[in-house]
Scaffold this motif. Structure first.
Motif, PDB file in Angstrom:
ATOM      1  N   GLU A  71     -85.930   8.960  38.197  1.00 50.67           N
ATOM      2  CA  GLU A  71     -88.295   9.805  38.442  1.00 50.67           C
ATOM      3  C   GLU A  71     -88.671   9.512  37.538  1.00 50.67           C
ATOM      4  OE1 GLU A  71     -85.489  11.365  38.810  1.00 50.67           O
ATOM      5  OE2 GLU A  71     -85.324  13.466  38.397  1.00 50.67           O
ATOM      6  N   ALA A 101     -96.300   8.564  41.601  1.00 47.76           N
ATOM      7  CA  ALA A 101     -94.820   9.517  41.317  1.00 47.76           C
ATOM      8  C   ALA A 101     -95.062  11.084  41.966  1.00 47.76           C
ATOM      9  CB  ALA A 101     -94.454   9.350  39.887  1.00 47.76           C
ATOM     10  N   GLU A 104     -93.182  12.992  43.979  1.00 50.73           N
ATOM     11  CA  GLU A 104     -92.403  14.035  43.408  1.00 50.73           C
ATOM     12  C   GLU A 104     -92.863  14.635  42.706  1.00 50.73           C
ATOM     13  OE1 GLU A 104     -88.840  11.610  42.603  1.00 50.73           O
ATOM     14  OE2 GLU A 104     -87.704  12.774  41.624  1.00 50.73           O
ATOM     15  N   ASN A 290     -88.798  12.176  47.648  1.00 47.21           N
ATOM     16  CA  ASN A 290     -88.368  12.260  45.915  1.00 47.21           C
ATOM     17  C   ASN A 290     -89.390  10.292  45.953  1.00 47.21           C
ATOM     18  OD1 ASN A 290     -87.266  13.526  44.454  1.00 47.21           O
ATOM     19  ND2 ASN A 290     -85.631  12.993  46.408  1.00 47.21           N
ATOM     20  N   ARG A 292     -87.558   7.432  43.759  1.00 43.12           N
ATOM     21  CA  ARG A 292     -86.940   6.803  43.765  1.00 43.12           C
ATOM     22  C   ARG A 292     -85.642   7.236  44.816  1.00 43.12           C
ATOM     23  NH1 ARG A 292     -83.208  11.464  42.857  1.00 43.12           N
ATOM     24  NH2 ARG A 292     -84.658  12.634  42.730  1.00 43.12           N
TER      25      ARG A 292
END
Ligand code: AMP
Ligand code: GLY
Length: 422
Positions: A71, A101, A104, A290, A292
């Motif tokens: 991440e 992103a 997350e 998340n 990823r």
């Protein structure tokens, strides 16, 4: 085509191992990689967040596609870096842009997203120094245990689950006062969900998606889920309680609304989404997103994928994922993580890893290893993941446990009860 994979853990070795099997691949580079990725590609001594050096490598090695494992580079904007650079912008990056992103990178952002799009999750209340008293009031209305989360990334340590209300109140103050640095200047308080956790993964291009095999990981260092939290001590896939009915609810109540929500909010997304879920007697709720794959979940998810992963990445990059199908091996996969003694607290590195016997019925994915003068040495807390496939979970576990006894390094430790609670 030439591929560059960013990262250096067990997840990246599993991704590299799979990408290396693709007939579409010419050369695979991993930055920085580990001793395991060096077996299936070429490691480059470049950090996954050194964007300028990554650019140089992309040009030098004529990279056609970049895959981001962890991440950190995503939250720091590696995808945006490519899009904003005239020489890089035509090179697809598998991994979302910085704003996406934030799903997350900020628990509050993720909560607001889920509420806006009616995605089931725990009730929450967001606290800063300005509304501490209201935070205390929210806590007082909950029943124990109390869930307190640093809003930002805190190396997996930012969640406190406390049984005592007064302790919860004082920890809330400590967090706001910087217990987890800037990450806990904002704290998300949550209702405590009951049930059993599991992880579900999709690869999406923002429109189409494929659902990868689901998995369950074991986070605590000690047997029977005792002791400190770790990155993960082992994993199994499939998850026995994740029957067709539950998976259908997860798809219709969580996966589809998440992808539709991203579209509605005009958030482009090309990459993995990892749904950390709680299953409360057949009702799934999202604990966290998340952006990823999970680690060590990847080490059991990837070996069950029969399809060409690189072909799926290319389809995602071309926004053609809705035309792809993913083929899954019905066998069970299990992985048991061999860790350095002392992990997740202080541990020693640089121990030589030896095998007392070779074996071919497990795949050994390297997590924290490095090559030193031709010898494989430990270089992290989580060192090796021993993955096996079997007709069922117990058959697979038997092979992982048989083979892990053939691996040796000073102060090696592993949990002997992975998969036994299911
Ligand atoms: P997170 O970083 O949000 O995944 O939280 C870390 C761990 O804390 C999760 O894997 C769960 O075991 C636990 N957890 C987080 N939120 C909750 C919640 N609302 N209810 C129960 N357990 C939780
Ligand atoms: N194994 C959990 C994670 O990767 O976050």
């Amino acid at each position: 085509m030439n591929v560059l994979l960013l990262g250096s853990g067990g997840r990246e070795h599993a991704l590299a191992w799979k990408i290396a099997q693709s007939p579409l691949l010419d050369k695979l580079y991993i930055a920085p990689g580990n001793a395991g990725t060096a077996q299936v590609g070429t490691n480059l001594p470049i950090s996954a967040t050194a964007f300028d050096e990554i650019k140089k490598a992309v040009k030098e090695y004529a990279i056609n596609l970049v895959v981001v494992g962890p991440e950190d580079p995503l939250v720091k904007g590696v995808h945006d870096f490519f899009l904003n650079d005239a020489e890089l912008k035509s090179i697809p990056v598998i991994g979302p842009q910085k704003y996406a992103a934030t799903l997350e990178g900020s628990k509050e952002f993720a909560k607001a997203f889920m509420n806006r799009h009616n995605i089931p999750t725990a009730k929450h209340f967001t606290v800063t120094a300005e509304n501490l008293q209201e935070g205390f009031d929210f806590l007082a209305k909950q029943t124990a245990p109390y869930v307190l989360k640093a809003d930002g990334l805190a190396a997996g340590k930012g969640v406190l689950i406390l049984n005592d209300l007064n302790e919860a109140k004082s920890e809330l103050e400590n967090m706001l006062n910087g217990k987890f640095g800037a990450a806990s200047k904002t704290v998300v308080l949550e209702e405590c969900l009951k049930g059993i956790e599991m992880s579900v993964f999709v690869l999406t291009d923002g429109e189409g998606y494929v659902i990868l095999p689901e998995a369950k990981d074991y986070k605590r260092v000690g047997e029977h889920d005792t002791g400190l939290n770790t990155g993960g001590m082992g994993a199994v896939s499939p998850v026995p309680f994740a029957d067709k009915k539950l998976m259908e609810r997860i798809e219709s109540e969580i996966i589809k609304p998440t992808i539709a929500g991203l579209k509605e909010d005009n958030i482009p997304y090309c990459g993995f989404i990892f749904f950390g879920l709680m299953n409360d007697n057949g009702t799934p709720k999202v604990i966290e997103y998340n952006v990823r794959m999970g680690d060590p979940e990847t080490e059991v998810v990837i070996p069950r994928i029969k399809s060409d992963l690189l072909q799926l990445f290319v389809a995602a990059a071309n926004k053609k994922l809705s035309q792809e199908k993913i083929e899954i091996n019905p066998f069970s996969a299990t992985t048991v993580m061999a860790v350095s003694g002392g992990y997740p607290e202080a541990y020693e590195k640089g121990k030589t890893i030896t095998f007392s016997e070779q074996f071919s019925d497990s795949i050994v994915f390297h997590a924290g290893t490095k090559l030193e003068n031709g010898e494989v040495k430990t270089s992290g807390g989580r060192v090796l993941a021993v993955t096996s496939l079997g007709e069922n979970k117990d058959a697979a576990l038997k092979i992982s446990y048989k083979n892990i006894t053939k691996i040796h390094f000073d102060k090696m430790y592993y949990r002997r009860d992975i998969g036994q609670d299911l």
